[in-house]
Scaffold this motif. Structure first.
Motif, mmCIF file in Angstrom:
data_model
loop_
_atom_site.group_PDB
_atom_site.id
_atom_site.type_symbol
_atom_site.label_atom_id
_atom_site.label_comp_id
_atom_site.label_asym_id
_atom_site.label_seq_id
_atom_site.Cartn_x
_atom_site.Cartn_y
_atom_site.Cartn_z
ATOM 1 N N LEU A 1 -29.754 38.567 20.113
ATOM 2 C CA LEU A 1 -29.798 37.376 19.268
ATOM 3 C C LEU A 1 -30.912 37.540 18.246
ATOM 4 O O LEU A 1 -32.055 37.819 18.614
ATOM 5 C CB LEU A 1 -30.058 36.118 20.104
ATOM 6 C CG LEU A 1 -29.032 35.785 21.189
ATOM 7 C CD1 LEU A 1 -29.433 34.504 21.902
ATOM 8 C CD2 LEU A 1 -27.636 35.659 20.611
ATOM 9 N N SER A 2 -30.583 37.345 16.998
ATOM 10 C CA SER A 2 -31.590 37.450 15.940
ATOM 11 C C SER A 2 -32.482 36.210 15.946
ATOM 12 O O SER A 2 -32.133 35.172 16.530
ATOM 13 C CB SER A 2 -30.912 37.579 14.577
ATOM 14 O OG SER A 2 -30.281 36.355 14.234
ATOM 15 N N ASP B 1 -32.925 34.308 13.441
ATOM 16 C CA ASP B 1 -32.176 33.260 12.742
ATOM 17 C C ASP B 1 -31.175 32.575 13.664
ATOM 18 O O ASP B 1 -30.998 31.359 13.599
ATOM 19 C CB ASP B 1 -31.447 33.844 11.525
ATOM 20 C CG ASP B 1 -32.377 34.173 10.375
ATOM 21 O OD1 ASP B 1 -33.538 33.690 10.379
ATOM 22 O OD2 ASP B 1 -31.955 34.912 9.471
ATOM 23 N N THR B 2 -30.527 33.344 14.521
ATOM 24 C CA THR B 2 -29.563 32.763 15.459
ATOM 25 C C THR B 2 -30.259 31.818 16.428
ATOM 26 O O THR B 2 -29.796 30.697 16.664
ATOM 27 C CB THR B 2 -28.827 33.874 16.234
ATOM 28 O OG1 THR B 2 -28.099 34.678 15.301
ATOM 29 C CG2 THR B 2 -27.877 33.300 17.266
ATOM 30 N N THR C 1 -31.234 28.662 14.684
ATOM 31 C CA THR C 1 -30.086 27.778 14.477
ATOM 32 C C THR C 1 -29.750 27.002 15.750
ATOM 33 O O THR C 1 -29.477 25.799 15.701
ATOM 34 C CB THR C 1 -28.867 28.595 13.996
ATOM 35 O OG1 THR C 1 -29.181 29.178 12.730
ATOM 36 C CG2 THR C 1 -27.629 27.724 13.852
ATOM 37 N N ALA D 1 -23.780 27.050 19.595
ATOM 38 C CA ALA D 1 -23.570 28.424 20.050
ATOM 39 C C ALA D 1 -22.084 28.766 20.033
ATOM 40 O O ALA D 1 -21.686 29.826 19.540
ATOM 41 C CB ALA D 1 -24.152 28.609 21.452
ATOM 42 N N ASP E 1 -20.811 29.363 16.661
ATOM 43 C CA ASP E 1 -21.324 30.615 16.102
ATOM 44 C C ASP E 1 -20.810 31.862 16.829
ATOM 45 O O ASP E 1 -21.311 32.957 16.604
ATOM 46 C CB ASP E 1 -22.853 30.602 16.128
ATOM 47 C CG ASP E 1 -23.436 29.576 15.164
ATOM 48 O OD1 ASP E 1 -22.701 29.073 14.287
ATOM 49 O OD2 ASP E 1 -24.637 29.271 15.296
#
Length: 196
Positions: free
Chosen positions: A36-37, A39-40, A43, A126, A129
Motif C-alpha cells: 500500500l502506498s 497515498d493509498t 485515502t 478500500a 479502490d
C-alpha cells in the motif's frame, strides 16, 4: 494461483445497493506481495476522518502497520492464533482505537459506535479502490496497548487487515472452505423491530 471469483462473492441483496456495498466481503486470502502506498493509506484514513460522530468529537485513532515492519509484527503477534494463520499476508494491519473518555475523564458513550462508522467508511473506500478489508476481534488488546503505549481512555476495539485479494488455495483447509462458502445474511424482516 486460485483467486476467488469475486462476482460469486457479491451480496445477493433484496434491494438495489451501491456497488461497494454489494461487492464488499471479508477475505482471508491476501496477496503477500502487494503493498500500500502512502497515498493509498492516506485515502483510507481520509475516508474514516469524514465519518459522522456524536458532537463531531471524532473519537477514533488508528495505528497503521505495514507488512514487513516491526509495528506489523507487534500487531500480528497480538492476534489470536486463528487470525495469525492468515493475516500475515495482508499489506497492512490497522488497529482501530476508540477514545472512550474526554479530557475531563467523562465517558464518551458513543465512542465505539463512532469508531465503527469510521472503520466502515474506510472499508467502503478500500473496496471502491480495489482493496479488501477484514475486521478482526480476536486479539490481545492489553498487548496492543502496551506495544503502542496507549494511555488511559484509549481502547483497542478491532484490527483491520487491508490488502489485495490473494490465492485462496494458500489458506489452510478450514479457512479455504470458508473463503468460498456462499454468503448469507438474516432476512431483513428478522432484523426489523418496528416500522411505522
Amino acid at each position: 494461483m486460485t483467486l476467488v471469483d469475486t462476482a460469486s462473492r457479491h451480496a445477493p441483496t433484496d434491494a438495489p445497493l451501491i456497488a461497494p456495498l454489494v461487492e464488499r466481503w471479508s477475505p482471508r486470502a491476501y496477496d503477500p506481495t502487494a503493498e500500500l502506498s502512502d497515498d493509498t493509506i492516506r485515502t483510507l484514513l481520509e475516508a474514516a476522518r469524514w465519518a459522522p460522530s456524536a458532537n463531531n468529537v471524532q473519537p477514533w485513532r488508528f495505528i497503521v502497520a505495514r507488512r514487513g515492519t516491526p509495528a506489523f509484527a507487534a500487531v500480528h503477534d497480538a492476534l489470536m492464533g486463528f487470525n495469525q494463520a492468515w493475516a500475515d499476508s495482508a499489506a497492512a494491519l490497522i488497529v482501530n482505537v476508540a477514545e472512550t473518555v474526554d479530557e475531563t475523564g467523562a465517558p464518551r458513550r458513543w465512542a465505539t459506535y463512532d469508531l465503527g462508522q469510521a472503520v466502515a467508511y474506510m472499508s467502503l473506500q478500500a473496496q471502491h479502490d480495489g482493496l479488501h478489508t477484514h475486521q478482526m476481534g480476536g486479539f490481545d488488546a492489553d498487548r496492543l496497548a502496551e506495544a503502542f503505549g496507549l494511555g488511559a481512555g484509549l481502547e483497542v476495539i478491532s484490527v483491520s487487515a487491508v490488502g489485495k485479494l490473494g490465492d485462496a488455495a494458500a489458506l489452510p483447509e478450514p479457512l479455504r472452505e470458508r473463503e468460498v462458502a456462499p454468503r448469507s445474511r438474516k432476512p431483513l424482516d428478522e432484523l426489523l423491530i418496528a416500522a411505522a
